[in-house]
Scaffold this motif. Structure first.
Motif, PDB file in Angstrom:
ATOM      1  N   GLY A 161      -5.114  -0.146 -10.121  1.00  0.00           N
ATOM      2  CA  GLY A 161      -3.707   0.046  -9.788  1.00  0.00           C
ATOM      3  C   GLY A 161      -3.442   0.698  -8.446  1.00  0.00           C
ATOM      4  N   THR A 162      -4.490   0.956  -7.668  1.00  0.00           N
ATOM      5  CA  THR A 162      -4.303   1.545  -6.343  1.00  0.00           C
ATOM      6  C   THR A 162      -3.396   0.649  -5.506  1.00  0.00           C
ATOM      7  N   VAL A 163      -2.472   1.277  -4.768  1.00  0.00           N
ATOM      8  CA  VAL A 163      -1.569   0.556  -3.879  1.00  0.00           C
ATOM      9  C   VAL A 163      -1.800   1.076  -2.470  1.00  0.00           C
ATOM     10  N   VAL A 164      -1.963   0.167  -1.513  1.00  0.00           N
ATOM     11  CA  VAL A 164      -2.127   0.565  -0.117  1.00  0.00           C
ATOM     12  C   VAL A 164      -1.159  -0.229   0.756  1.00  0.00           C
ATOM     13  N   ASP A 165      -0.772   0.382   1.870  1.00  0.00           N
ATOM     14  CA  ASP A 165       0.112  -0.272   2.826  1.00  0.00           C
ATOM     15  C   ASP A 165      -0.665  -1.246   3.693  1.00  0.00           C
ATOM     16  N   VAL A 166       0.000  -2.339   4.052  1.00  0.00           N
ATOM     17  CA  VAL A 166      -0.555  -3.331   4.963  1.00  0.00           C
ATOM     18  C   VAL A 166       0.517  -3.598   6.017  1.00  0.00           C
ATOM     19  N   PRO A 167       0.205  -3.422   7.293  1.00  0.00           N
ATOM     20  CA  PRO A 167       1.226  -3.665   8.308  1.00  0.00           C
ATOM     21  C   PRO A 167       1.617  -5.135   8.375  1.00  0.00           C
ATOM     22  N   CYS A 168       2.826  -5.362   8.825  1.00  0.00           N
ATOM     23  CA  CYS A 168       3.314  -6.719   9.019  1.00  0.00           C
ATOM     24  C   CYS A 168       2.484  -7.371  10.117  1.00  0.00           C
ATOM     25  N   ALA A 169       2.031  -8.583   9.880  1.00  0.00           N
ATOM     26  CA  ALA A 169       1.147  -9.248  10.826  1.00  0.00           C
ATOM     27  C   ALA A 169       1.862 -10.208  11.765  1.00  0.00           C
ATOM     28  N   LEU A 199       9.844  15.520  -1.388  1.00  0.00           N
ATOM     29  CA  LEU A 199       9.500  14.862  -0.118  1.00  0.00           C
ATOM     30  C   LEU A 199       8.071  15.182   0.305  1.00  0.00           C
ATOM     31  N   GLU A 200       7.700  16.449   0.213  1.00  0.00           N
ATOM     32  CA  GLU A 200       6.350  16.858   0.623  1.00  0.00           C
ATOM     33  C   GLU A 200       5.274  16.239  -0.259  1.00  0.00           C
ATOM     34  N   VAL A 201       5.493  16.232  -1.570  1.00  0.00           N
ATOM     35  CA  VAL A 201       4.486  15.693  -2.486  1.00  0.00           C
ATOM     36  C   VAL A 201       4.348  14.179  -2.305  1.00  0.00           C
ATOM     37  N   VAL A 202       5.472  13.470  -2.167  1.00  0.00           N
ATOM     38  CA  VAL A 202       5.393  12.020  -1.964  1.00  0.00           C
ATOM     39  C   VAL A 202       4.721  11.698  -0.624  1.00  0.00           C
ATOM     40  N   ALA A 203       4.977  12.507   0.402  1.00  0.00           N
ATOM     41  CA  ALA A 203       4.316  12.287   1.699  1.00  0.00           C
ATOM     42  C   ALA A 203       2.799  12.419   1.563  1.00  0.00           C
ATOM     43  N   ASP A 204       2.357  13.345   0.717  1.00  0.00           N
ATOM     44  CA  ASP A 204       0.920  13.560   0.506  1.00  0.00           C
ATOM     45  C   ASP A 204       0.304  12.596  -0.502  1.00  0.00           C
ATOM     46  N   HIS A 205       1.145  11.951  -1.331  1.00  0.00           N
ATOM     47  CA  HIS A 205       0.670  11.049  -2.386  1.00  0.00           C
ATOM     48  C   HIS A 205       1.505   9.779  -2.383  1.00  0.00           C
ATOM     49  N   PRO A 206       1.375   8.948  -1.346  1.00  0.00           N
ATOM     50  CA  PRO A 206       2.200   7.736  -1.295  1.00  0.00           C
ATOM     51  C   PRO A 206       1.932   6.820  -2.481  1.00  0.00           C
ATOM     52  N   HIS A 259       3.845  -4.203   4.092  1.00  0.00           N
ATOM     53  CA  HIS A 259       3.689  -4.813   2.781  1.00  0.00           C
ATOM     54  C   HIS A 259       2.659  -4.012   1.996  1.00  0.00           C
ATOM     55  N   HIS A 260       2.251  -4.519   0.838  1.00  0.00           N
ATOM     56  CA  HIS A 260       1.357  -3.749  -0.032  1.00  0.00           C
ATOM     57  C   HIS A 260       0.251  -4.608  -0.629  1.00  0.00           C
ATOM     58  N   LEU A 261      -0.890  -3.969  -0.839  1.00  0.00           N
ATOM     59  CA  LEU A 261      -2.011  -4.527  -1.597  1.00  0.00           C
ATOM     60  C   LEU A 261      -2.107  -3.718  -2.882  1.00  0.00           C
ATOM     61  N   VAL A 262      -2.276  -4.395  -4.019  1.00  0.00           N
ATOM     62  CA  VAL A 262      -2.383  -3.715  -5.308  1.00  0.00           C
ATOM     63  C   VAL A 262      -3.679  -4.155  -5.973  1.00  0.00           C
ATOM     64  N   CYS A 263      -4.465  -3.181  -6.426  1.00  0.00           N
ATOM     65  CA  CYS A 263      -5.704  -3.490  -7.137  1.00  0.00           C
ATOM     66  C   CYS A 263      -5.375  -3.788  -8.597  1.00  0.00           C
ATOM     67  N   ARG A 264      -5.812  -4.948  -9.063  1.00  0.00           N
ATOM     68  CA  ARG A 264      -5.607  -5.330 -10.464  1.00  0.00           C
ATOM     69  C   ARG A 264      -6.438  -4.473 -11.416  1.00  0.00           C
ATOM     70  N   GLY A 265      -7.482  -3.851 -10.902  1.00  0.00           N
ATOM     71  CA  GLY A 265      -8.347  -3.044 -11.755  1.00  0.00           C
ATOM     72  C   GLY A 265      -7.819  -1.639 -11.979  1.00  0.00           C
TER      73      GLY A 265
END
Length: 158
Positions: free
Chosen positions: A100-108, A28-35, A92-98
């Motif tokens: 592979g970074t994934v970031v959260d995007v709030p619901c709009a 839990l701690e590691v995933v919280a620090d590395h989403p 939701h999520h944004l994924v970089c095709r280059g």
């Protein structure tokens, strides 16, 4: 539990009806620090930090935490499942095709589900939508020589 949540892993686990074990607390701690970490990435992070856990134990812990709603598993096309502690609220999520970074995007739009399908035959109740946008992050865009179109970056804050 999120990286900004101050609830102890012990409390979170007990509230979910799980025993508070060292492997569960650590994951839990590691995933919280590395989403958005994969199981393989998580195993590497755990090993680097000196936490010994077999792959089977890790997968069992991930299953327990996902089944009880403490972790969310997402699987962008072509990727291994990724885990995050951001389980409350629609996003939701944004994924970089280059890279592979994934970031959260709030619901709009509105509340869950924030998107409504044109048709939902046989599904009178809809409660969640998952959207994944694909593109190039700033670093990969610069590396590829592709300049972003400022008009298409309306999701980005200045």
């Amino acid at each position: 539990m999120t990286s900004t949540d101050h609830t102890s892993p012990e409390e979170v686990l007990r509230d979910a009806g799980l025993r508070s074990t060292a492997p569960r607390r650590t994951v839990l701690e590691v995933v919280a620090d590395h989403p958005h970490v994969t199981a393989a990435g998580l195993a590497e992070l755990l090993g680097t930090a000196g936490h010994r856990m077999s792959r089977q134990s890790l997968y069992n812990v991930l299953e327990d935490l996902t089944r009880t709603g403490l972790l969310r598993s997402i699987q962008p096309t072509g990727s291994a499942p990724r885990y995050e502690t951001a389980v409350a609220g629609e996003h939701h999520h944004l994924v970089c095709r280059g890279c592979g970074t994934v970031v959260d995007v709030p619901c709009a739009v509105g509340t869950s589900p924030c998107l409504t399908p044109a048709q939902a035959p046989g599904f009178p109740v809809l409660d969640r939508a998952e959207v994944t946008w694909w593109g190039l992050c700033t670093a990969c865009s610069a590396d590829s020589g592709t300049s972003p179109d400022p008009a298409s970056d309306s999701w980005r804050t200045p």
